[in-house]
Write a protein that holds these residues in place. Structure first.
Motif, PDB file in Angstrom:
ATOM      1  N   SER A 185       0.804  -1.228   0.000  1.00 45.37           N
ATOM      2  CA  SER A 185       0.000   0.000   0.000  1.00 45.37           C
ATOM      3  C   SER A 185       0.832   1.271   0.000  1.00 45.37           C
ATOM      4  O   SER A 185       0.278   2.371  -0.002  1.00 45.37           O
ATOM      5  N   ALA A 186       2.156   1.161  -0.020  1.00 44.83           N
ATOM      6  CA  ALA A 186       3.024   2.338   0.141  1.00 44.83           C
ATOM      7  C   ALA A 186       2.751   3.396  -0.924  1.00 44.83           C
ATOM      8  O   ALA A 186       2.656   4.591  -0.617  1.00 44.83           O
ATOM      9  N   ALA A 187       2.627   2.980  -2.182  1.00 44.70           N
ATOM     10  CA  ALA A 187       2.413   3.951  -3.250  1.00 44.70           C
ATOM     11  C   ALA A 187       1.052   4.636  -3.096  1.00 44.70           C
ATOM     12  O   ALA A 187       0.924   5.849  -3.305  1.00 44.70           O
ATOM     13  N   ARG A 188       0.026   3.865  -2.711  1.00 45.86           N
ATOM     14  CA  ARG A 188      -1.306   4.440  -2.549  1.00 45.86           C
ATOM     15  C   ARG A 188      -1.313   5.444  -1.396  1.00 45.86           C
ATOM     16  O   ARG A 188      -1.937   6.506  -1.493  1.00 45.86           O
ATOM     17  N   ILE A 189      -0.607   5.124  -0.317  1.00 46.07           N
ATOM     18  CA  ILE A 189      -0.537   6.056   0.813  1.00 46.07           C
ATOM     19  C   ILE A 189       0.264   7.294   0.430  1.00 46.07           C
ATOM     20  O   ILE A 189      -0.113   8.418   0.757  1.00 46.07           O
ATOM     21  N   ALA A 190       1.390   7.100  -0.278  1.00 43.27           N
ATOM     22  CA  ALA A 190       2.203   8.237  -0.720  1.00 43.27           C
ATOM     23  C   ALA A 190       1.370   9.186  -1.579  1.00 43.27           C
ATOM     24  O   ALA A 190       1.483  10.416  -1.468  1.00 43.27           O
ATOM     25  N   SER A 212      -0.971  17.674  14.437  1.00 40.47           N
ATOM     26  CA  SER A 212      -1.588  16.357  14.376  1.00 40.47           C
ATOM     27  C   SER A 212      -2.381  16.065  15.638  1.00 40.47           C
ATOM     28  O   SER A 212      -1.994  16.466  16.742  1.00 40.47           O
ATOM     29  N   LEU A 213      -3.478  15.355  15.461  1.00 42.93           N
ATOM     30  CA  LEU A 213      -4.229  14.860  16.610  1.00 42.93           C
ATOM     31  C   LEU A 213      -3.595  13.551  17.031  1.00 42.93           C
ATOM     32  O   LEU A 213      -3.642  12.556  16.316  1.00 42.93           O
ATOM     33  N   ALA A 214      -2.945  13.591  18.195  1.00 44.66           N
ATOM     34  CA  ALA A 214      -2.202  12.417  18.657  1.00 44.66           C
ATOM     35  C   ALA A 214      -3.197  11.304  19.029  1.00 44.66           C
ATOM     36  O   ALA A 214      -4.262  11.576  19.586  1.00 44.66           O
ATOM     37  N   ARG A 215      -2.847  10.000  18.671  1.00 49.45           N
ATOM     38  CA  ARG A 215      -1.592   9.751  18.047  1.00 49.45           C
ATOM     39  C   ARG A 215      -1.730   9.300  16.597  1.00 49.45           C
ATOM     40  O   ARG A 215      -0.764   9.279  15.840  1.00 49.45           O
ATOM     41  N   ALA A 216      -2.966   8.922  16.164  1.00 51.51           N
ATOM     42  CA  ALA A 216      -3.138   8.412  14.799  1.00 51.51           C
ATOM     43  C   ALA A 216      -2.754   9.447  13.758  1.00 51.51           C
ATOM     44  O   ALA A 216      -2.298   9.105  12.664  1.00 51.51           O
ATOM     45  N   GLY A 217      -2.932  10.723  14.066  1.00 52.68           N
ATOM     46  CA  GLY A 217      -2.591  11.748  13.102  1.00 52.68           C
ATOM     47  C   GLY A 217      -1.107  12.012  12.977  1.00 52.68           C
ATOM     48  O   GLY A 217      -0.651  12.581  11.980  1.00 52.68           O
ATOM     49  N   THR A 218      -0.324  11.598  13.988  1.00 53.55           N
ATOM     50  CA  THR A 218       1.083  11.989  14.014  1.00 53.55           C
ATOM     51  C   THR A 218       1.900  11.431  12.848  1.00 53.55           C
ATOM     52  O   THR A 218       2.623  12.189  12.198  1.00 53.55           O
ATOM     53  N   PRO A 219       1.834  10.119  12.532  1.00 51.07           N
ATOM     54  CA  PRO A 219       2.594   9.658  11.363  1.00 51.07           C
ATOM     55  C   PRO A 219       2.184  10.367  10.076  1.00 51.07           C
ATOM     56  O   PRO A 219       3.020  10.627   9.217  1.00 51.07           O
ATOM     57  N   VAL A 220       0.903  10.698   9.958  1.00 48.47           N
ATOM     58  CA  VAL A 220       0.426  11.400   8.764  1.00 48.47           C
ATOM     59  C   VAL A 220       1.008  12.811   8.720  1.00 48.47           C
ATOM     60  O   VAL A 220       1.450  13.289   7.672  1.00 48.47           O
ATOM     61  N   GLY A 221       1.022  13.502   9.863  1.00 46.44           N
ATOM     62  CA  GLY A 221       1.615  14.835   9.913  1.00 46.44           C
ATOM     63  C   GLY A 221       3.090  14.818   9.553  1.00 46.44           C
ATOM     64  O   GLY A 221       3.580  15.704   8.848  1.00 46.44           O
ATOM     65  N   VAL A 222       3.815  13.813  10.038  1.00 43.01           N
ATOM     66  CA  VAL A 222       5.239  13.697   9.699  1.00 43.01           C
ATOM     67  C   VAL A 222       5.409  13.498   8.195  1.00 43.01           C
ATOM     68  O   VAL A 222       6.271  14.110   7.551  1.00 43.01           O
ATOM     69  N   LEU A 223       4.573  12.651   7.609  1.00 42.59           N
ATOM     70  CA  LEU A 223       4.668  12.398   6.172  1.00 42.59           C
ATOM     71  C   LEU A 223       4.302  13.651   5.372  1.00 42.59           C
ATOM     72  O   LEU A 223       4.930  13.950   4.345  1.00 42.59           O
ATOM     73  N   MET A 224       3.297  14.392   5.803  1.00 46.14           N
ATOM     74  CA  MET A 224       2.943  15.637   5.114  1.00 46.14           C
ATOM     75  C   MET A 224       4.092  16.636   5.188  1.00 46.14           C
ATOM     76  O   MET A 224       4.408  17.321   4.205  1.00 46.14           O
ATOM     77  N   ARG A 225       4.728  16.714   6.337  1.00 41.17           N
ATOM     78  CA  ARG A 225       5.883  17.603   6.481  1.00 41.17           C
ATOM     79  C   ARG A 225       6.999  17.182   5.536  1.00 41.17           C
ATOM     80  O   ARG A 225       7.646  18.014   4.901  1.00 41.17           O
ATOM     81  N   ARG A 226       7.228  15.867   5.441  1.00 41.13           N
ATOM     82  CA  ARG A 226       8.299  15.385   4.556  1.00 41.13           C
ATOM     83  C   ARG A 226       7.971  15.640   3.089  1.00 41.13           C
ATOM     84  O   ARG A 226       8.858  15.949   2.292  1.00 41.13           O
ATOM     85  N   TRP A 227       6.688  15.515   2.729  1.00 44.72           N
ATOM     86  CA  TRP A 227       6.307  15.802   1.342  1.00 44.72           C
ATOM     87  C   TRP A 227       6.586  17.272   1.020  1.00 44.72           C
ATOM     88  O   TRP A 227       7.164  17.601  -0.018  1.00 44.72           O
ATOM     89  N   ALA A 228       6.168  18.171   1.903  1.00 45.05           N
ATOM     90  CA  ALA A 228       6.383  19.602   1.667  1.00 45.05           C
ATOM     91  C   ALA A 228       7.862  19.925   1.560  1.00 45.05           C
ATOM     92  O   ALA A 228       8.274  20.774   0.759  1.00 45.05           O
ATOM     93  N   GLN A 229       8.665  19.251   2.357  1.00 44.25           N
ATOM     94  CA  GLN A 229      10.106  19.492   2.316  1.00 44.25           C
ATOM     95  C   GLN A 229      10.715  18.916   1.045  1.00 44.25           C
ATOM     96  O   GLN A 229      11.531  19.564   0.378  1.00 44.25           O
ATOM     97  N   HIS A 230      10.294  17.696   0.679  1.00 46.93           N
ATOM     98  CA  HIS A 230      10.868  17.013  -0.478  1.00 46.93           C
ATOM     99  C   HIS A 230      10.471  17.682  -1.789  1.00 46.93           C
ATOM    100  O   HIS A 230      11.303  17.864  -2.685  1.00 46.93           O
ATOM    101  N   ARG A 231       9.214  18.055  -1.909  1.00 44.41           N
ATOM    102  CA  ARG A 231       8.720  18.589  -3.175  1.00 44.41           C
ATOM    103  C   ARG A 231       8.868  20.099  -3.301  1.00 44.41           C
ATOM    104  O   ARG A 231       8.940  20.623  -4.403  1.00 44.41           O
ATOM    105  N   HIS A 232       8.877  20.829  -2.164  1.00 46.24           N
ATOM    106  CA  HIS A 232       8.863  22.285  -2.242  1.00 46.24           C
ATOM    107  C   HIS A 232       9.968  22.955  -1.434  1.00 46.24           C
ATOM    108  O   HIS A 232      10.054  24.185  -1.440  1.00 46.24           O
ATOM    109  N   GLY A 233      10.773  22.175  -0.722  1.00 46.15           N
ATOM    110  CA  GLY A 233      11.809  22.783   0.100  1.00 46.15           C
ATOM    111  C   GLY A 233      11.284  23.536   1.301  1.00 46.15           C
ATOM    112  O   GLY A 233      11.974  24.383   1.868  1.00 46.15           O
ATOM    113  N   LEU A 234      10.049  23.237   1.720  1.00 44.26           N
ATOM    114  CA  LEU A 234       9.439  23.924   2.857  1.00 44.26           C
ATOM    115  C   LEU A 234       9.725  23.170   4.152  1.00 44.26           C
ATOM    116  O   LEU A 234       9.605  21.944   4.204  1.00 44.26           O
ATOM    117  N   ASP A 235      10.083  23.899   5.194  1.00 44.49           N
ATOM    118  CA  ASP A 235      10.344  23.300   6.500  1.00 44.49           C
ATOM    119  C   ASP A 235       9.170  23.664   7.413  1.00 44.49           C
ATOM    120  O   ASP A 235       9.211  24.625   8.160  1.00 44.49           O
TER     121      ASP A 235
END
Length: 892
Positions: free
Chosen positions: A580-585, A607-630
């Protein structure tokens, strides 16, 4: 200093914007001085790829301190002439963090009698915020105003009628930042006149008209004083081409670095020179008592007079240390001999030396982010002390990431990267010093305040170590961080904290970060929780269920015993993650792009802890990877029936604009938390809490049709739902219990360090992030479609839950848990009664069937289910409702 003398400092054979101009077609159009004042560089920024780099500001390009201070001082004299002596005596000068803090202070010097304040991005414990505003094009937007004297912005601290406000920035590009500031402050302290000061005015005709209309709207006079005027001509598609050029250059530089490292590894030992980093020496400046280190809390004419009197002696102390430094005893101005000063490949950069010939010894005074003025004035005093035979330059470190290209036609030739060392509110991250490496400086005087004199500053990869690689000697000058009387432990107005090592602790608690709390990297998330790791909170699942359903306890008052997966279940998780990695990405990318488009340019993810936390981390990484945003990212507790953590909301409002906060969760079920959050925010504001939080939740999957912002509305397996803490940074579900959580405390949580061997949090994140590039094209299309679509919540899931609750005789929607994620939680943490599975559902439910089999729970296939599955909690649970083996009774 005269304009002609300043031009002599900045003129160069090759314009430092030609590299960008030739490749992107960007052009500076304006008066004859414009190219002498400005160069061009590139950066990762979703709004504006090009960066105007000033040659006289002393931020990115090392320049003579007298030139930098003179540029601001002359602007201040022009403002004084514009206002007249009488009105100038009642002016207040406001500078912008971080780039213009020193420039604004120099303008205040030119006005002579004006107090000075600059905005800041560093909250200070115990100091009440007097206002704030946003800088839309910046990578770090939130500005705080923290004057010690609350009347400073209203009347200059005199108690008289509102004075003229002079706003100083390095460039006036669109006018948005200044308009935001005036609008915010005019609402608090209306006045009749504003003066805007900038080195360069680069506005378009439309922007100029907008300022005129704005002045008429508020009924005030707005004057403009600038050094130079022009515009930036940008061809169509320049943003996309600029981003592509940055990516190509970064890839090329990374490959060259790898090749260089490989060459060093293969070189014979005798061919590799021993590394001899420069020594680091502390210099005691004897900073004058009662004088602030800058304008963060205000700087008065009396402070200015005290500093001016003390500067010569402080410069002499620095000069004496330089005279004793190895290799500098014979430097011109310090001795008799001359030596070469130009670095190969850097001779043509503005402010970096002469193009040919033998240069004098070179000293750099390096400030730190917002701390610009004190290092600048130490630099001007050092120039005077050492004389013309020694070349003194000045620049400062910065938060802004910029591409470096070693070409005479590019403004940023080299960069040093090092970790932040002042405990920034938005968490740790990289900081930069430009045009220092390879510039031939014989010594660097690094100036920081005591708050920033931390272990990170002295670490092997810290600023001092990075400087030591590129100079003969490093001097460290530490100024006492000024603390206003409202926050100072001595309570004496105008007194710095006595010999402080760090700022005093905040009134509100600070976020917890890994590795001390959670297995996530510290930059991934700040937990707005209190650490209850040493408190016994776990209870057997059956005991918890009975207490919850009988009304004897709330589910947030205890924790279930952490489920430890069998080898078979762990293998199922790993397989599900890979499948499911590609679908989640794709869903991560889609929801992040939607958030950036509608809540940008720099949202604060919460993020609403704790189920939201991994999603928030991934959203942060997407913004950093694709747009250089921290992007800042925090995790906050919300409890069904009890609301959201009000202390955490107050912390967020104290450090960020509430309007920038985007709440993030993993998925929706029936929408209970969606409703809970909306009600909690309303209650929070009604009770006097800061207003402006948007209660909308952004989720990875919205099968219940409960929100507007989502990555998908499919009900599919998100592998993070398969496990508990071991996929969520080893953090428990949050805890709210009166004997543990006081009115000013964060909600609680536990860090299960003992489960480190089973932790797959990093594996989950890395596996999905590795698919980001693969799905980028699909994300772009899906995000465009979603932004144009009607995304109004349908609440289809809530209707289905109500129907199921009645059909199965449960009569309590809280015991019906729809969707793959919620059903998994039922099987892991509650006492399940039965599982309803959509007929024909496939691999997404394999782990559900395995867990149900392990707990002896029947799985019933049904039609007309809007979800893949629904978990039903036993509606009349007592411990007698289970068999002797603890498994739920088979049947209704």
């Amino acid at each position: 200093m005269s304009e002609r003398a300043t031009r002599e400092e900045t003129v160069d054979v090759v314009w430092s914007g030609s590299w960008v101009a030739e490749r992107l077609g960007v052009a500076l159009e304006g008066d004859g001085e414009l190219r002498e004042l400005l160069g061009l560089a590139l950066r990762r920024n979703p709004k504006r790829a090009h960066l105007l780099v000033s040659n006289v500001l002393g931020k990115h390009v090392p320049q003579r301190p007298s030139v930098v201070h003179g540029a601001g001082f002359e602007l201040g004299e022009r403002v004084r002439a514009l206002l007249g002596d009488r009105e100038a005596r009642h002016a207040v000068v406001l500078g912008y963090a971080e780039t213009a803090t020193g420039l604004g202070h120099a303008v205040a010097d030119g006005l002579r009698d004006a107090p000075y304040l600059h905005s800041t991005r560093r909250p200070v414990a115990g100091v009440e915020q007097a206002g704030g505003f946003e800088e839309a094009h910046s990578h770090a937007t939130s500005h705080l105003l923290l004057p010690e004297d609350r009347d400073l912005l209203a009347s200059g601290g005199t108690g008289a009628d509102a004075s003229v406000l002079v706003l100083v920035d390095d460039e006036f590009s669109t006018g948005n930042t200044v308009l935001n500031t005036i609008r915010a402050l005019h609402a608090l302290h209306p006045r009749e006149r504003y003066v805007i000061v900038a080195l360069v005015d680069m506005r378009s005709a439309d922007d100029r008209d907008r300022l005129t209309a704005f002045a008429a709207e508020i009924g005030a006079r707005v004057d403009l004083v600038t050094r130079s005027t022009g515009t930036v001509a940008l061809p169509d598609g320049v943003l996309e081409r600029g981003q592509a050029l940055v990516a190509a250059q970064e890839a090329e530089q990374a490959a060259a670095h790898e090749a260089e490292q490989a060459g060093r590894a293969e070189a014979p030992a005798e061919a590799v020179e021993d590394a001899h980093p420069a020594p680091v020496t502390r210099v005691d400046l004897d900073w004058p008592a009662g004088v602030p280190d800058g304008g963060r809390h205000g700087f008065t004419p009396a402070h200015r007079a005290a500093l001016e009197a003390a500067l010569p002696a402080m410069a002499d102390r620095i000069a004496a240390e330089l005279g004793d430094a190895p290799g500098l005893r014979d430097a011109p101005g310090l001795g008799d001999a001359a030596g070469p000063g130009d670095a190969p490949g850097l001779g043509d950069a503005p402010g970096l030396g002469d193009a040919a010939g033998t240069a004098p010894r070179r000293i750099l005074v390096l400030g730190s982010e917002e701390l610009m003025y004190a290092p600048l004035r130490l630099g001007t005093a050092l120039e005077a002390a050492l004389g013309a035979d020694t070349e003194v330059r000045y620049s400062t470190t910065t938060r802004s990431p910029v591409l470096a290209v070693d070409d005479p036609g590019y403004a940023i030739r080299t960069r040093l990267v090092f970790p932040a060392h002042d405990d920034p509110a938005d968490g740790p991250g990289d900081r930069y010093a430009y045009n220092v490496a390879g510039a031939g400086f014989d010594a660097v005087v690094a100036v920081v305040d005591s708050t920033a004199d931390t272990p990170e500053l002295h670490a092997p990869d810290g600023l001092l170590a990075r400087l030591a690689e590129h100079t003969g000697h490093v001097l460290l000058a530490v100024l006492p961080s000024y603390v206003p009387a409202t926050a100072a432990p001595t309570g004496v107005p105008g007194t710095p904290t006595p010999a402080p090592e760090r700022q005093e602790p905040a009134v509100l608690p600070e976020p917890l970060r890994g590795p001390d709390f959670s297995s996530y990297a510290p930059q991934d998330v700040g937990w707005l929780l209190q650490d209850l790791s040493d408190t016994e909170l776990e209870a057997p699942t059956e005991e918890r269920e009975e207490a919850i359903q009988s009304g004897g306890a709330h589910y947030a008052e205890s924790l279930p015993v952490e489920y430890q997966p069998s080898a078979e279940y762990q293998a199922l998780f790993t397989a599900a993650l890979e499948a499911s990695a590609a679908r989640i990405a794709r869903a991560v990318g889609t929801v992040t792009e939607t958030v950036l488009a509608e809540r940008g340019p720099r949202p604060v993810l919460v993020s609403l802890a704790r189920a939201g936390t991994p999603v928030g981390v991934l959203m942060r990484r997407w913004a950093q990877h694709r747009h250089g945003l921290d992007l800042p990212h925090y995790a906050i507790s919300i409890v069904r029936g009890r609301g959201i953590d009000a202390t955490a909301l107050r912390w967020l409002a104290a450090h960020h604009d509430p309007a920038d906060v985007v709440f993030v969760d993993g998925w929706t079920g029936k929408g209970a938390i969606t409703r809970e959050l909306a009600a909690a925010i309303t209650e929070f504001e009604a009770s006097g809490g800061p207003a402006g939080f948007d209660p909308e939740i952004s989720v990875l999957a919205d099968p219940g049709g409960c929100v507007r912002t989502y990555g998908t509305r499919e009900d599919f397996l998100i592998p993070s739902a398969c496990l508990n803490s071991t996929v969520s940074g080893l953090i428990s579900r949050t805890v709210l219990r009166a004997d543990l959580v006081g009115p000013d405390d964060f909600h609680g949580g536990k860090f299960y360090r003992e489960l480190a061997d089973s932790d797959v949090s990093g594996l989950f994140l890395d596996t999905i992030a590795a698919r980001f590039d693969e799905v980028a094209g699909q994300v772009e299309e899906e995000a465009k479609e979603l932004l144009a679509a009607d995304r109004a919540p349908t609440w289809e899931g809530w209707a289905a839950v109500e129907r199921i609750s009645e059909e199965y005789g449960i009569h309590d929607v809280n015991l019906v848990k729809p969707g793959v994620g919620e059903t998994t939680r039922v099987l892991l943490r509650r006492v399940p009664w039965k599982i309803l599975a959509k007929r024909g559902a496939g691999a997404d439910l394999e782990h559900i069937r395995l867990l149900a089999e392990q707990r002896g729970v029947p799985v019933e296939e049904v039609d007309d289910l809007p979800y893949s599955c629904v978990g039903l909690i036993h509606p009349r649970f007592t411990r007698g409702a289970t068999g002797a083996d603890g498994k739920a009774v088979q049947g209704a």
